[in-house]
Design an enzyme around this catalytic site. Structure first.
Site, PDB file in Angstrom:
ATOM      1  N   ASP A   1     127.082  62.178  33.865  1.00 31.68           N
ATOM      2  CA  ASP A   1     126.798  60.817  33.635  1.00 31.68           C
ATOM      3  C   ASP A   1     128.125  60.140  33.102  1.00 31.68           C
ATOM      4  O   ASP A   1     128.773  60.475  32.186  1.00 31.68           O
ATOM      5  CB  ASP A   1     125.895  60.469  32.390  1.00 31.68           C
TER       6      ASP A   1
ATOM      7  N   GLU B   1     115.384  57.343  33.196  1.00 23.62           N
ATOM      8  CA  GLU B   1     116.574  57.643  32.421  1.00 23.62           C
ATOM      9  C   GLU B   1     117.865  56.554  32.872  1.00 23.62           C
ATOM     10  O   GLU B   1     117.673  55.728  33.883  1.00 23.62           O
ATOM     11  CB  GLU B   1     117.418  59.117  33.136  1.00 23.62           C
TER      12      GLU B   1
HETATM   13  C1  FRU Z   1     121.150  61.897  33.014  1.00 23.38           C
HETATM   14  C2  FRU Z   1     120.701  62.418  31.900  1.00 23.38           C
HETATM   15  C3  FRU Z   1     120.733  61.636  30.635  1.00 23.38           C
HETATM   16  C4  FRU Z   1     121.157  62.392  29.429  1.00 23.38           C
HETATM   17  C5  FRU Z   1     122.004  63.267  30.230  1.00 23.38           C
HETATM   18  C6  FRU Z   1     122.172  64.662  29.466  1.00 23.38           C
HETATM   19  O1  FRU Z   1     121.585  62.645  34.049  1.00 23.38           O
HETATM   20  O2  FRU Z   1     119.489  63.458  31.614  1.00 23.38           O
HETATM   21  O3  FRU Z   1     119.592  61.007  30.595  1.00 23.38           O
HETATM   22  O4  FRU Z   1     121.799  61.444  28.580  1.00 23.38           O
HETATM   23  O5  FRU Z   1     121.700  63.542  31.480  1.00 23.38           O
HETATM   24  O6  FRU Z   1     122.914  65.504  30.026  1.00 23.38           O
END
Ligand code: FRU
Length: 492
Positions: free
Chosen positions: A76, A338
């Site tokens: 991310d 997300e």
């Molecule tokens: C999306 C996610 C986010 C979180 C992160 C954790 O890829 O699930 O929601 O912040 O990855 O690794």
């Protein structure tokens, strides 16, 4: 949108805006989400994409370059933004924030080791004149060691991580990093001895730049902004697998003087409660393809209860916030909405959020990708885009075959089915994401680096992939360009 033979009609949504502090929550219904399967070609053969080309990202080649030169896993990521989501360079440098983890870990073990890292590169160079991997320099971790764990009253955690968020830039290189602090309490076997604890946080710091690049100071004080209330947002007592994370802040020109935040949440019921309603199913009266409510909510679909939360800042330095009711729910539809973001275009408000094929509820199927909802305000009766389905752009996927796993693709799946995740939509419709896995069961490669940027045409209720962008629709790898430039004295 009209019904496809054998499928229900999507729900009618007015797009009408409601006051941000009212309790109207729009629904991404089962009738809407079943449009995903309705647009999938039942005749698509092994390793072919079954979804419409206009809503599918071009396939990422397995020869993709690595942006950190093998130093860290990267997933991310987000740029420096202002309250309107414009992206800034600072004194000639572009800066991005990424979740990073040690390359000695398996990529699937990354989540419990995630820390916030940063990268920088010279601004203003067209993507095709940069190195193939985007030309970023890895700057290291953003925060001083240990400070993001200080918020937890119970310091006996086994793992403590920094998960996604967003970074706002202000006058004079002042920045505020919004992120999720998570503590895990696991035994030696890796089992939870108590549920993970997630808090939405903000820490102020300062960006400094010279001829060699950028660095940060500050980030010593970490403010807890929100923890799930169990009333609108599910907490760990109600469900040990609750989702609460990924803050994104913005201002709404329709409500001057206020700063809002969207984030990922779940509807606050006790896990397993048969809580979804006729409104969550969303069928029109007399639809021959409607489902029976009791059948749906006594099935495993009752475990998938995502929402997108809204909060409003109660002070000017953005260190104190108050929950508002969720702006979207996906009860009995999916468990994860997300990294939500609000994107404004042509007087419309687009809510973008990412979701997985594997988190859809029983009876619902759709690709890994970014989903979008359009309305007349930040809280509105959101219309899911593209034939009422919500899919903005998905990975090439064959819904006729099993999902598989990023570490073990299904034999019949398209090589791109896990090619991109954690999409972030940028000014001009550009979209960046990270590569999870590219390839087939017999030959695949894990990513852990940002993929090629793509571009979406966003217009009314329709969002399509621009295949004239870059090379057949694929732009530069890890290309996160600033569209604004902050220099000393610039007021942001
Ligand atoms: C999306 C996610 C986010 C979180 C992160 C954790 O890829 O699930 O929601 O912040 O990855 O690794």
């Amino acid at each position: 949108p009209r019904a496809v033979e054998g499928f229900p009609e999507p729900t009618v949504h007015s797009q009408e805006a409601h006051p941000p502090d009212s309790d109207f929550t729009s629904r991404w219904t089962r009738a809407d989400a079943r449009q995903l399967k309705a647009m999938s070609d039942p005749a698509a053969g092994p390793r072919e994409n079954s979804m419409p080309e206009e809503y599918t990202a071009p396939t990422v080649p397995i020869s993709f370059p690595d942006m950190s030169g093998g130093r860290v896993w990267v997933w991310d990521s987000w740029p420096l933004t202002d309250s309107a989501a414009d992206q800034y360079s600072f004194k000639g440098w572009e800066v991005i924030f990424s979740l990073v983890a040690d390359r000695n870990l398996g990529f699937d073990d990354r989540h419990t080791y995630a820390k916030l890292g940063y990268f920088f590169r010279k601004a203003g160079i067209p993507a095709d004149q940069r190195p193939e991997n985007g030309g970023w320099t890895y700057g290291g971790l953003v925060f001083p060691e240990g400070v993001s764990g200080e918020v937890f009253e119970d310091q006996s955690f086994s793992h403590q991580t920094e998960w996604s968020g967003s970074t706002r830039i202000f006058k004079g290189g002042n920045v505020k990093v919004f992120y999720t602090a998570v503590a895990f309490y696991r035994n030696a076997q890796g089992e939870d001895v108590k549920p993970a604890d997630a808090r939405i946080m903000m820490t102020p710091g300062k960006l400094k730049a010279d001829a060699n690049g950028v660095r940060f100071t500050g980030f010593e004080i970490h403010h807890e902004l929100l923890k799930p209330d169990g009333k609108w947002y599910q907490n760990g007592e109600q469900n040990p697998y609750y989702n609460f994370r990924d803050p994104f802040t913005f201002k709404d020109p329709a409500h001057p003087g206020k700063t809002y935040m969207v984030f990922e949440g779940n509807t606050a019921t006790v896990r397993g409660t048969p809580a979804c309603t006729e409104e969550d199913l969303g069928y029109r009266p007399g639809d021959p393809h409607a489902e029976d409510l009791e059948t749906v909510r006594s099935s495993d679909a009752r475990l998938q209860m995502a929402n997108v939360g809204l909060a409003v800042a109660t002070n000017d330095d953005l260190s104190s916030w108050r929950f508002l009711p969720p702006i979207l729910s996906a009860n009995c539809v999916t468990d994860q909405t997300e990294r939500p973001q609000i994107y404004m275009k042509d007087g419309k408000y687009y809510l973008f959020t990412i979701s997985h094929r594997s988190t859809f509820a029983e009876g619902i199927d759709g690709p890994e990708g970014v989903y979008a909802f359009v309305g007349n305000g930040i809280r509105s009766d959101y219309q899911p885009v593209n034939r009422g389905s919500g899919l903005a752009v998905g990975n090439p996927t064959n819904l006729n075959y099993a999902t598989g796993f990023p570490f073990d693709p299904d034999y019949n799946q398209h090589p791109g089915t896990f090619q991109a995740y954690s999409h972030y939509v940028m000014p001009g419709g550009l979209v960046q994401s990270f590569i999870d896995t590219v390839g087939t069961k017999d030959s695949f490669r894990r990513g852990g680096t940002l993929g090629p940027t793509i571009r979406l045409d966003i217009s009314g209720e329709t969002i399509t992939v621009d295949r004239s962008y870059g090379d057949g629709g694929l732009g530069g790898y890890a290309d996160i360009p600033a569209n604004r430039h902050a220099n000393p004295g610039t007021f942001i």
